[in-house]
Design a protein around this motif. Structure first.
Motif, short mmCIF file in Angstrom:
data_model
loop_
_atom_site.label_atom_id
_atom_site.label_comp_id
_atom_site.label_asym_id
_atom_site.label_seq_id
_atom_site.Cartn_x
_atom_site.Cartn_y
_atom_site.Cartn_z
N GLU A 161 1.75 9.42 12.27
CA GLU A 161 0.33 8.98 13.10
C GLU A 161 0.23 7.65 13.09
OE1 GLU A 161 -4.19 10.30 13.30
OE2 GLU A 161 -3.38 9.42 11.60
N VAL A 193 -2.47 -1.53 -3.55
CA VAL A 193 -3.35 -0.61 -3.61
C VAL A 193 -2.78 0.76 -3.75
CG1 VAL A 193 -5.20 0.47 -2.27
CG2 VAL A 193 -5.01 -1.98 -2.34
N ASN A 197 -2.29 3.34 7.16
CA ASN A 197 -3.38 2.85 7.89
C ASN A 197 -3.79 1.18 7.15
OD1 ASN A 197 -4.38 4.35 10.30
ND2 ASN A 197 -3.95 5.93 8.92
N MET A 198 -3.79 1.43 5.75
CA MET A 198 -3.84 0.17 5.08
C MET A 198 -2.76 -0.83 5.38
SD MET A 198 -4.60 1.60 1.30
CE MET A 198 -6.04 2.81 1.13
N VAL A 212 -1.18 9.17 4.49
CA VAL A 212 -1.84 8.89 5.64
C VAL A 212 -2.91 7.67 5.54
CG1 VAL A 212 -3.88 9.82 7.08
CG2 VAL A 212 -2.12 11.47 6.23
N ALA A 213 -3.35 7.40 4.56
CA ALA A 213 -4.25 6.28 4.30
C ALA A 213 -3.33 5.07 4.11
CB ALA A 213 -5.13 6.37 3.05
N MET A 219 -1.28 -1.04 8.67
CA MET A 219 -1.87 -1.50 9.57
C MET A 219 -2.73 -2.52 9.62
SD MET A 219 -3.15 0.92 12.81
CE MET A 219 -4.04 0.31 14.33
N GLY A 220 -3.92 -2.23 8.52
CA GLY A 220 -5.04 -3.12 8.52
C GLY A 220 -4.45 -4.65 8.10
N GLY A 221 -3.64 -4.60 7.00
CA GLY A 221 -2.97 -5.68 6.48
C GLY A 221 -2.22 -6.50 7.45
N GLU A 254 -4.95 7.17 -1.34
CA GLU A 254 -5.23 8.29 -1.63
C GLU A 254 -4.12 9.47 -0.81
OE1 GLU A 254 -7.03 6.01 -0.15
OE2 GLU A 254 -8.22 6.86 1.54
N SER A 255 -3.38 9.02 0.00
CA SER A 255 -2.42 9.67 0.78
C SER A 255 -1.48 8.66 1.44
CB SER A 255 -3.12 10.72 1.63
OG SER A 255 -3.56 9.88 2.63
N PHE A 273 0.89 -1.27 0.01
CA PHE A 273 0.16 -0.02 -0.05
C PHE A 273 0.95 1.18 0.05
CE2 PHE A 273 -1.83 -3.27 2.53
CZ PHE A 273 -3.08 -3.70 1.84
#
Lengths: 248, 73, 350
Positions: free
Chosen positions: C87, C51, C61-62, C57-58, C64-66, C54-55, C25
């Motif tokens: 962050e 993926v 967090n992707m 920042v996103a 982190m999810g993965g 969009e930034s 990501f």
């Protein structure tokens, strides 16, 4: 005489827990609906939730499924990472209006635009609850909050944002609907919508977004009954209920 | 009309009153005793429950169980 | 895989794939764009996913999810992008989720420039995000080392349930060198960790909650003490290269690309009879404090060379602990110290 139990606490509602929510808060109703749906679809072992920042930050204590905490506004990105790596699981985000329509605006637009195969439950109560009643992007014109003590003035703060309508302009197919939990008749419809949003995932369809008009008795300065009357009389006219998009 | 009754899980009740308002036959009220959290739990104070589940549908704390009563033939 | 000539960014990408990373990501930023480009072409073919977020920042967090599902995950970015990710990195560290993050550093502060830099030493080793957390920070100085550290980073991230950062710079990203990338290096990956999300059924309907929120102060302190204990365990991963240190009177401390340049200067100065050597930290966190401290009392001078205005300098000063004078030479803005500049600086010390 024969008694049949026709309603009991859902199994997916963690046993023995008391929520920290204020009396009459819509979060509890929504948590309960999600638990009922998880039970009915038999997906407790296969559901992964993301907990938001806001009043529902502790929702992992109440809904008994796997959970990951999200940073403020980032749940759609977090859930994207979860769903992409576990496409066989049912993944949902649960976000308030500050989380979703303010700090997380980019994330929510792009999760919808990518058509991620997950579900968002968006709780709109027109205020920041956890931080103590500040103005939200969804606060209504004239509505008082601690950071708009004279009422929201569109000259200063713009107009309340209609997220369903905005997201429905995206070309990517999806399910986008607005419901409420202000009265039992709305709650019955809300449950159908959220259940459909979860079923869409089971069927491998794309992104589902359910906005739920709720309340905040504490920060609105009302009793729970008055608060839901206000949701119905004042919020619903600005945020009309209905389906804005359904995979067409 | 169906007959029913409710069982209030008093420890979970926060006395918000949404169920009292939602009940179409007005058989619920806030009681005058308190639970361990300091709330006055709701109670069914008279006969006439029609087992419609509106109270449980409204309850934010899943504190209401609903029973349908079937008369034996 | 045979030795092949590869660009740094692409070598890092291929190394990650060969370590079992199937999900990436990211967000475009110069000078690391070849990594997401490479991943976007390769991952869909091996049943993974790329993926474009969009930034940054996103993207983090992707990641982190993965990572939360116990899947090998990587993102790459460059300095301003890492700032945006800070962050998320704090949350990943707080939730103890494994992830690999590559920073191909460019000059700052702010938008800075797009040329190579080492100015994110503080950001990577001493925070970046909020709270008492640490990253394992690995600093390669050749592409072969970048390849090996990238692959090892996945194992370390899982071993410690902690984010691992590869701190490279624009030179490392853009240069070409012959590399040998071990294929399928971690073998068949073990089954998902018991804490991984999505395994509630396998756990007998016992759920897993990944969180960093502890509202009760005693609980939050306990969480922090646990993390600190883990960081002390991470200390055993410390590594550095000692080059010509045995008889050295002058010690150069440098990492990454700067260490390559310093090595040439040291070779030239040795020919002049100057007893000079180098400690090159390979892990920036944990820092090889003891290695430098053990040498310090026999040194006449320690020169720290960096592509920044003096950041690792502070850790070297702590390590030397006043036993020898420590000075600094560096450039900022994307200018690398030259071999001659380093030689001249050493001669001026003598």
């Amino acid at each position: 005489m024969n008694e049949i139990k026709i309603y009991e606490r859902p199994k997916a509602w963690a046993e023995g827990v008391h929520t920290h929510y204020c009396p009459g808060c819509g979060h509890g109703i929504l948590h309960r609906l999600i638990c009922e749906i998880i039970d009915e679809l038999g997906i407790q072992n296969d559901t992964i939730g993301t907990a938001p920042v806001g009043c529902a930050a502790l929702m992992y204590d109440y809904i008994d499924v796997d959970f990951c905490e999200a940073a403020h506004g980032r749940a759609p990105a977090l859930a994207t990472g979860i769903k992409r790596t576990r496409p066989d699981k049912i993944v949902f985000t649960y976000q308030g209006d500050g989380d979703l329509a303010s700090i997380g605006t980019a994330e929510i637009i792009h999760v919808a635009n990518r058509g991620e195969k997950l579900t968002t439950v968006f709780i709109n109560n027109a205020i920041y609850g956890m931080t103590g009643g500040q103005m939200a992007p969804t606060t209504l014109i004239g509505q008082k909050a601690t950071t708009c003590p004279f009422g929201r003035d569109p000259e200063l703060a713009g107009y309340p944002m209609r997220m369903c309508e905005m997201l429905a302009t995206l070309e990517t197919p999806g399910f986008i609907t607005r419901v409420s939990v202000a009265r039992p008749k709305y709650i019955i419809e809300a449950k159908k919508a959220i259940k459909k949003a979860f079923q869409n995932q089971i069927e491998g369809k794309g992104y589902s977004f359910v906005e739920v008009l709720s309340n905040c008795p504490t920060n609105w300065g009302m009793t729970p009954v008055q608060a839901f009357e206000w949701t119905e009389s004042t919020m619903i006219p600005h945020y009309p209920l209905g389906v804005f998009k359904d995979f067409k | 009309m169906a007959k029913g009754r409710i069982n209030v899980l008093e420890e979970y009740c926060k006395s918000c009153g949404l169920c009292v308002e939602a009940c179409p036959v007005k058989v619920l009220r806030i009681s005058d005793h308190i639970n361990s959290k300091g709330y006055r739990p709701v109670e069914q104070f008279k006969e006439g429950c029609i087992a419609c589940k509106m109270c449980a549908t409204m309850c934010p704390d899943a504190a209401i169980e609903v029973y349908k009563i079937e008369e034996k033939q | 895989m045979a030795r092949v000539l590869m660009k740094g960014t692409e070598a890092i990408a291929e190394a990650a794939i060969q370590a079992g990373c199937k999900y990436f990501f990211g967000y475009p930023i110069t000078p690391q764009n070849e990594i997401p480009e490479y991943m976007s072409g390769k991952l869909p073919k091996i049943g993974g996913a790329y993926v474009q977020a969009e930034s940054e920042v996103a993207a983090i967090n992707m990641v982190m999810g993965g990572g939360s599902t116990g899947t090998r995950i990587m993102t790459t970015s460059s300095s301003p992008g890492i700032s945006l990710m800070s962050e998320g990195i704090s949350y990943i560290a707080g939730c103890e989720i494994p992830a690999v993050i590559v920073n191909v550093m460019r000059g700052g502060p702010g938008l800075g420039g797009i040329l190579p830099s080492q100015a994110d030493y503080f950001q990577s080793t001493k925070g970046g995000g909020n709270g008492d957390y640490r990253l394992l920070v690995l600093a390669p100085s050749t592409l072969q080392e970048a390849v090996e550290l990238t692959q090892e980073a996945f194992d370390l991230a899982e071993k410690y349930r902690n984010p691992v950062m590869i701190l490279a710079d624009g030179f490392m990203g853009q240069m070409m060198e012959a590399v040998e990338i071990k294929e399928h290096v971690s073998g068949d990956l073990p089954p998902r960790e018991p804490w991984a999300l999505g395994c509630m059924g396998e756990r007998g309907s016992k759920r897993s909650i990944l969180k960093s929120l502890y509202l009760n102060p005693e609980d939050l302190e306990k969480h922090n003490i646990k993390l600190q204990k883990k960081y002390r365990e991470m200390d055993k991963e410390v590594r550095s290269e000692s080059y010509l240190c045995d008889d050295a009177e002058i010690l150069v401390a440098a990492f990454g690309t700067t260490a390559r340049i310093a090595r040439s200067a040291i070779n030239n100065l040795r020919k002049e009879g100057i007893r000079i050597g180098m400690v090159r930290p390979i892990t920036l966190y944990p820092f090889p404090t003891q290695t430098i401290r053990d040498l310090a009392s026999s040194l006449k001078h320690v020169l720290v060379v960096e592509m920044n205005m003096g950041q690792m300098l502070e850790d070297v000063q702590t390590a030397v602990c006043g036993k020898a004078p420590v000075s600094f030479f560096g450039h900022a803005g994307g200018i690398a110290p030259s071999v001659k500049e380093i030689e001249d600086r050493v001669r001026s010390i003598l």
